[in-house]
Design a protein around this motif. Structure first.
Motif, short mmCIF file in Angstrom:
data_model
loop_
_atom_site.label_atom_id
_atom_site.label_comp_id
_atom_site.label_asym_id
_atom_site.label_seq_id
_atom_site.Cartn_x
_atom_site.Cartn_y
_atom_site.Cartn_z
N HIS A 197 -2.65 -0.61 -5.49
CA HIS A 197 -3.69 0.36 -5.17
C HIS A 197 -3.75 0.53 -3.66
CE1 HIS A 197 -7.91 1.02 -3.75
NE2 HIS A 197 -7.74 2.09 -4.50
N PHE A 198 -3.87 1.78 -3.20
CA PHE A 198 -3.91 2.03 -1.76
C PHE A 198 -4.58 3.38 -1.50
CE2 PHE A 198 0.13 3.45 -3.52
CZ PHE A 198 0.29 4.72 -3.02
N ARG A 199 -4.89 3.62 -0.23
CA ARG A 199 -5.50 4.88 0.18
C ARG A 199 -4.60 5.59 1.19
NH1 ARG A 199 -11.73 4.67 1.80
NH2 ARG A 199 -11.32 6.92 1.71
N VAL A 200 -4.46 6.88 1.02
CA VAL A 200 -3.74 7.74 1.97
C VAL A 200 -4.51 9.04 2.11
CG1 VAL A 200 -1.64 9.06 2.42
CG2 VAL A 200 -1.46 6.76 1.46
N GLY A 201 -4.81 9.42 3.34
CA GLY A 201 -5.47 10.70 3.57
C GLY A 201 -6.81 10.84 2.86
N HIS A 204 -7.53 7.89 -3.09
CA HIS A 204 -7.12 6.62 -3.71
C HIS A 204 -5.93 6.88 -4.63
CE1 HIS A 204 -10.53 3.97 -2.61
NE2 HIS A 204 -11.19 5.12 -2.53
N PHE A 205 -4.93 6.01 -4.52
CA PHE A 205 -3.74 6.09 -5.38
C PHE A 205 -3.54 4.75 -6.09
CE2 PHE A 205 -3.00 9.28 -2.13
CZ PHE A 205 -2.52 10.35 -2.85
N LEU A 206 -2.95 4.82 -7.28
CA LEU A 206 -2.61 3.63 -8.06
C LEU A 206 -1.17 3.77 -8.51
CD1 LEU A 206 -3.65 0.98 -9.33
CD2 LEU A 206 -4.26 2.32 -11.36
N SER A 215 7.92 5.30 -13.88
CA SER A 215 7.09 4.65 -12.87
C SER A 215 6.41 5.74 -12.06
CB SER A 215 7.95 3.75 -11.97
OG SER A 215 8.47 2.65 -12.71
N VAL A 216 5.09 5.67 -12.00
CA VAL A 216 4.29 6.81 -11.54
C VAL A 216 3.24 6.34 -10.54
CG1 VAL A 216 2.67 8.62 -12.28
CG2 VAL A 216 4.59 7.98 -13.76
N VAL A 217 2.99 7.18 -9.53
CA VAL A 217 1.82 7.01 -8.68
C VAL A 217 0.74 7.95 -9.19
CG1 VAL A 217 0.84 7.38 -6.39
CG2 VAL A 217 3.02 6.19 -6.63
#
Length: 374
Positions: A197-201, A204-206, A215-217
């Protein structure tokens, strides 16, 4: 049993500090509590006398090993019931410390893969069973929060012949509701391995890696996780996000292809650099002063029963917008690694799960690192 000491006499960064007698080690999770630095190693199986070698065989009814750092070494202090443990994760919730295990199966053959994965709670320095969640071939937990909501993602599933889950058997995200974990969203992966899990701009993305489905974001839209970018149709093993040089990066391991470093272009992650070929399973990241290091752990090449387990894994240093290999080290069915600092020194603990002849009794290794030499 193979000698896992680095073979190059000129080795200047990694040196073996301690060997841990493990069996099918699948994770090397380092964490801290009020009474110090700890390591937990869940184990897949033990060898059964008289049984032929089989990386999917053995006695699955084994314990996880708990160690505490004492006198500049890990000392075993406890064992927790953890049949066929694939992963361990410590996290804090509601002011308490928890230790979650992803449990793959039980038995000695035939095996039961519809099992309960176990979550323990620390209570006065002891670990007590807090919750049991029904799972199917569980592989990894990932704990994270979005605003005031708390989630626990489970990578699970198997598509082997003769296996059929009692429930949906798909990878799933749980939410913490009234102190318990409740199923929130089924993401659909059928043989899950890993999350990040992370944040960009501001978003939130997983990221989710899977063996037999893409395999997917996923991106959080405020209500649920929606597919955002696909990285591979098959053979995904792990993702790792980090920020460096004012940019966002995502490493992806694919066991049957190249491991790849991706760079965020403002809209998508685009390929930037190969991080090695077949066998990649897991990453670990470490910052040392102004230096950035990455470890890629390699598991096997080929398919059972002729899979090759004795591979070289890599230690990279960030240099000019790319990772450069500064040292390779031997792993034998390598599954996981964790950096940690203790006594003013940097260490790396590596979980090894298989011998070259595909037996489970293989030492995991604690390395001392001289990163100033890199």
């Amino acid at each position: 049993m193979t000698d896992l000491r680095p073979g190059n006499p000129q080795t200047k960064i990694l040196s073996v500090h301690q060997r841990l007698p493990t069996s099918g080690a699948r994770s090397a999770h380092v964490f801290r509590t009020g009474d110090g630095l700890h390591l937990v190693v869940p184990q897949l199986a033990e060898d059964v006398p008289g049984q032929p070698a089989d990386m999917n065989g053995g006695d699955a009814d084994v314990d996880a090993l708990l160690y505490r750092w004492e006198g500049a070494r890990f000392v075993e202090v406890d064992r927790l019931r953890c049949p066929s443990g694939e992963d361990a994760l410590s996290f804090r919730s509601g002011g308490r410390t928890y230790l979650a295990f992803a449990n793959l199966r039980t038995g000695k053959g035939p095996y039961e893969t519809d099992v309960e994965s176990l979550i323990y709670r620390e209570d006065d320095g002891k670990w007590v069973l807090d919750e049991k969640l029904p799972t199917f071939g569980a592989k990894q937990w990932h704990h994270f929060s979005i605003d005031d909501r708390e989630f626990l993602a489970l990578a699970q599933g198997l598509t082997m012949p003769g296996l059929s889950p009692r429930g949906h058997g798909r990878s799933v995200v749980f939410e913490r509701i009234d102190g318990r974990w409740k199923e929130f969203q089924v993401l659909g992966g059928r043989w899950g391995y890993n999350w990040d899990h992370f944040r960009v701009g501001g978003h939130h993305f997983l990221a989710y890696a899977d063996q037999v489905t893409p395999s997917v974001v996923y991106r959080w839209d405020g209500d649920s996780f929606v597919p955002y970018q696909t990285f591979a149709e098959k053979f995904g093993r792990s993702f790792l996000h980090f920020s460096q040089d004012g940019e966002e990066w995502l490493a992806f391991a694919c066991i049957n292809g190249d491991s790849t470093l991706y760079r965020w272009n403002g809209e998508l992650f685009e390929p930037h650099q190969s991080l090695g070929g077949l066998g990649g399973r897991e990453f670990a990241l470490h910052r040392h002063g102004d230096k950035l290091f990455l470890v890629r752990i390699c598991f096997i090449q080929g398919k059972p029963p002729v899979a090759r387990t004795d591979l070289m894994s890599q230690l990279y240093r960030w240099d000019g917008g790319r990772f450069e290999v500064v040292e390779e080290f031997p792993t034998s069915g390598g599954t996981d690694a964790s950096f940690f600092e203790a006594d003013g020194t940097t260490f790396l603990v590596v979980a090894n799960s298989l011998t070259p002849d595909v037996r489970f009794r293989q030492d995991s290794i604690v390395y001392e690192l001289a990163l100033d030499n890199a």
